[in-house]
Write an enzyme that holds these catalytic residues in place. Structure first.
Site, PDB file in Angstrom:
ATOM      1  N   HIS A  13     -60.900  19.318   3.612  1.00 27.09           N
ATOM      2  CA  HIS A  13     -61.247  18.993   2.227  1.00 27.09           C
ATOM      3  C   HIS A  13     -62.750  18.820   2.032  1.00 27.09           C
ATOM      4  CE1 HIS A  13     -60.321  18.310  -1.785  1.00 27.09           C
ATOM      5  NE2 HIS A  13     -59.659  17.157  -1.748  1.00 27.09           N
TER       6      HIS A  13
ATOM      7  N   ASP B 222     -61.831  22.873  -1.732  1.00 30.80           N
ATOM      8  CA  ASP B 222     -61.275  22.037  -2.796  1.00 30.80           C
ATOM      9  C   ASP B 222     -59.802  22.363  -2.991  1.00 30.80           C
ATOM     10  OD1 ASP B 222     -63.735  20.823  -3.199  1.00 30.80           O
ATOM     11  OD2 ASP B 222     -64.349  22.314  -4.707  1.00 30.80           O
TER      12      ASP B 222
END
Length: 465
Positions: free
Chosen positions: A436, A440
Site C-alpha cells: 500500500h 493505491d
C-alpha cells in the site's frame, strides 16, 4: 607411498625443547645414536650442543663429547612416519563442493549418495548440498571408487571444500611397511620399559564398602488444580530446520515487517475458461504436446492486468520507484522441502502453449530439487495457486522485492444470479495482496477487475479490449 623423515629444528631452543619432550617409542642401537650425535655436533658445534644439554641439567661446557653421545643414546631422535595425501602417480583425486552461485556462500551437506567402496563414474553425483535456495549435487571429477568420506552429514561447507577422496585405480589403501612386518628392533623389548614393568607394584585391594541403607523416597507433590498439565517431553521431537525452510521463514518475516500489505478480493466465474479448455484440449495437446490448463489463462490475464496497471509491476527502492518494462511471472510451487518460486521469463511474449510448457518444466524441476539459481532469481509479479490444495480463501504474502502477489483458490460450484435466474456456476475467489506504500486501492481494484474480465471472457485477449 610411505616415507620416513627426520624432524628438523631451526634453533637451539626448539632443539632443546625436542630433547626435553622426546621419549623413545622403540629401542635403537647405540651405534646409530652415536653416529647421530656426531653428526649433530659436526653441524651445530660442541659448544652449542653442550649448551642445549646444559639446559637439561648438565653444566655448560663441562662435559666432553662422550657425555653428549651418552645423552643422545638415552633419548634417541624421533622418527616421524608421514604419508602424502595423494600418490605421486595421481591415483587419488578430491571431490570438492562446486560453485553454488553468486549470492550463496555456504551450504549444508544434506546426504551422501555414495559410500566408501562404491563405484562412481565421471560427473556422477556423490553428495547433495542444501542451500537456502536450491539443492546442489557434488559430482565425481573422475571415474573410480570412493575411498574415504572426509566431511560428515550436517557439516557447513563452502565452495572448494573437500568432502570425499576417490581412487582412480580402485585399489586398497597401502599400508606402511613398518605396520606390515614388524622389524627385529621393534620386537625386542626396551630395557628401560622392562625395568619399569619389573618395579611396578600391585595396587592394594580396597575393602568393599558397606552400602548404607537408602531412605525411602518421598512421593512427588501433587500438582495444584491451577497448574497446567503439560504433555511429557518423551512425546516431543526436536528437528533442526533445513536451510531452505529457514530462508523462507526469514523472507516472509522480512516481507511482513517491510511492506504495508493490504489484500483485496474478487470472485471469478470460471465457466468460459473451463469450456475453452474442454473444447480445445485434444487439439491443443496434439499440436503442442502439452495439456491445456488453467494456469496459462491466469498468466495471460495477469500480463494484461500488469500492462494496464504498470504500478503493480514496479517496486520501491529507497526514495525511488523502479518501473519494470518487462514482465517475469513467478509461480509459487510447494515441495516437500519447502516453498520455491521459479520464474517464467518474458511472459508477455509467450502464447498459451509456451506458458504451459514453461510451467511444466519448472514444476518438475522443483519437485526433483534440480532448480538452478538463475531459474528462481528475479521476477516482477507472483501467482500462488492454493486451490490445488483445496484452499477456499487466503491472504498471500508478498514475495520481496516485488510489490504484489495474486492468490488463486479452489473452484466451487455455487448458486449465482445470471440474467435474473439462479443457476449453479463454478466460482473461484481471487485475492491480490499489494504494497500500500506504492499501490493505491484504486489501482489494486482495477488490476483485479481486469483479471476477472479476461478469465470470464478470454476473447478480450484477441481483441485487446
Amino acid at each position: 607411498m610411505w616415507a620416513v623423515s627426520r624432524r628438523r629444528v631451526s634453533s637451539s631452543s626448539v632443539l632443546g625443547q625436542s630433547f626435553r619432550n622426546a621419549r623413545p617409542s622403540r629401542c635403537y642401537s647405540s651405534s646409530s645414536n652415536e653416529a647421530y650425535a656426531k653428526t649433530l655436533v659436526s653441524r651445530k658445534g660442541t659448544s652449542q650442543v653442550a649448551g642445549i644439554v646444559g639446559s637439561l641439567g648438565f653444566p655448560v661446557g663441562s662435559r666432553p663429547l662422550r657425555d653428549v653421545i651418552l645423552f643422545v643414546q638415552r633419548y634417541p631422535p624421533i622418527f616421524v612416519h608421514t604419508r602424502s595425501f595423494s600418490a605421486d602417480s595421481g591415483e587419488l583425486v578430491d571431490a570438492v563442493v562446486p560453485f553454488m552461485g553468486e549470492s550463496i556462500t555456504d551450504g549444508t551437506l544434506a546426504s551422501f549418495l555414495k559410500h566408501p567402496g562404491d563405484r562412481v563414474e565421471v560427473d556422477e553425483p556423490i553428495a547433495q548440498i542444501e542451500t537456502d535456495k536450491v539443492t546442489i549435487d557434488v559430482s565425481s571429477p573422475e571415474a573410480g571408487v570412493i575411498e574415504q568420506l572426509v566431511a560428515k552429514v550436517g557439516d557447513t561447507v563452502e565452495p572448494g571444500t573437500k568432502i570425499a577422496v576417490i581412487s582412480k585405480s580402485g585399489g586398497v589403501t597401502h599400508v606402511a611397511p613398518s605396520e606390515d612386518k614388524p622389524s627385529k628392533e621393534a620386537s625386542e623389548p626396551c630395557p628401560a620399559k622392562a625395568k619399569k614393568v619389573e618395579t611396578k607394584k600391585p595396587k592394594a585391594e580396597t575393602p568393599p564398602s558397606k552400602e548404607k541403607p537408602t531412605a525411602p523416597s518421598l512421593p512427588p507433590p501433587k500438582p495444584s488444580a491451577k497448574e497446567p498439565q503439560l504433555p511429557p517431553k518423551e512425546r516431543e521431537r526436536r528437528v533442526p530446520m533445513t536451510r531452505l525452510r529457514k530462508r523462507v521463514a526469514t523472507r516472509l518475516k522480512d516481507s511482513q515487517n517491510t511492506f504495508a500489505m493490504l489484500t483485496t478480493f474478487n470472485e471469478v466465474d470460471m465457466t468460459s475458461l473451463m469450456k475453452l479448455r474442454s473444447d480445445y484440449k485434444d487439439a491443443f495437446f496434439k499440436k503442442h504436446g502439452v495439456k491445456l490448463g488453467l494456469m496459462s489463462g491466469f498468466v495471460k490475464a495477469a500480463v494484461s492486468a500488469l500492462q494496464n496497471q504498470p504500478i503493480v509491476n514496479a517496486v520501491i527502492d529507497g526514495d525511488d520507484i523502479i518501473y519494470r518494462d518487462y514482465i517475469d511471472i513467478s509461480i509459487a510451487v510447494g515441495t516437500p522441502k519447502g516453498l520455491v518460486v521459479p520464474v517464467i521469463r518474458n511472459a508477455d511474449r509467450m502464447n498459451f502453449a509456451e506458458i504451459e510448457k514453461g510451467i511444466n518444466i519448472l514444476a518438475k524441476k522443483a519437485n526433483d530439487g534440480s532448480l538452478s539459481i538463475d531459474e528462481m532469481a528475479g521476477g516482477s509479479f507472483t501467482i500462488s495457486n492454493g486451490g490445488v490444495y483445496g484452499s477456499l480463501l487466503s491472504t498471500p504474502i508478498i514475495n520481496p522485492p516485488q510489490s504484489a502477489i495474486l492468490g488463486m483458490h479452489s473452484i466451487v460450484s455455487r448458486p449465482m444470479v445470471v440474467s435474473g435466474e439462479v443457476v449453479p456456476r463454478p466460482m473461484m475467489y481471487i485475492a491480490l495482496t499489494y504494497d500500500h506504500r506504492l499501490i493505491d486501492g484504486r489501482e489494486a481494484v482495477f488490476f483485479l477487475r481486469r483479471i476477472k474480465d479476461v478469465v470470464e471472457d478470454p476473447r478480450r485477449l484477441l481483441l485487446d479490449v
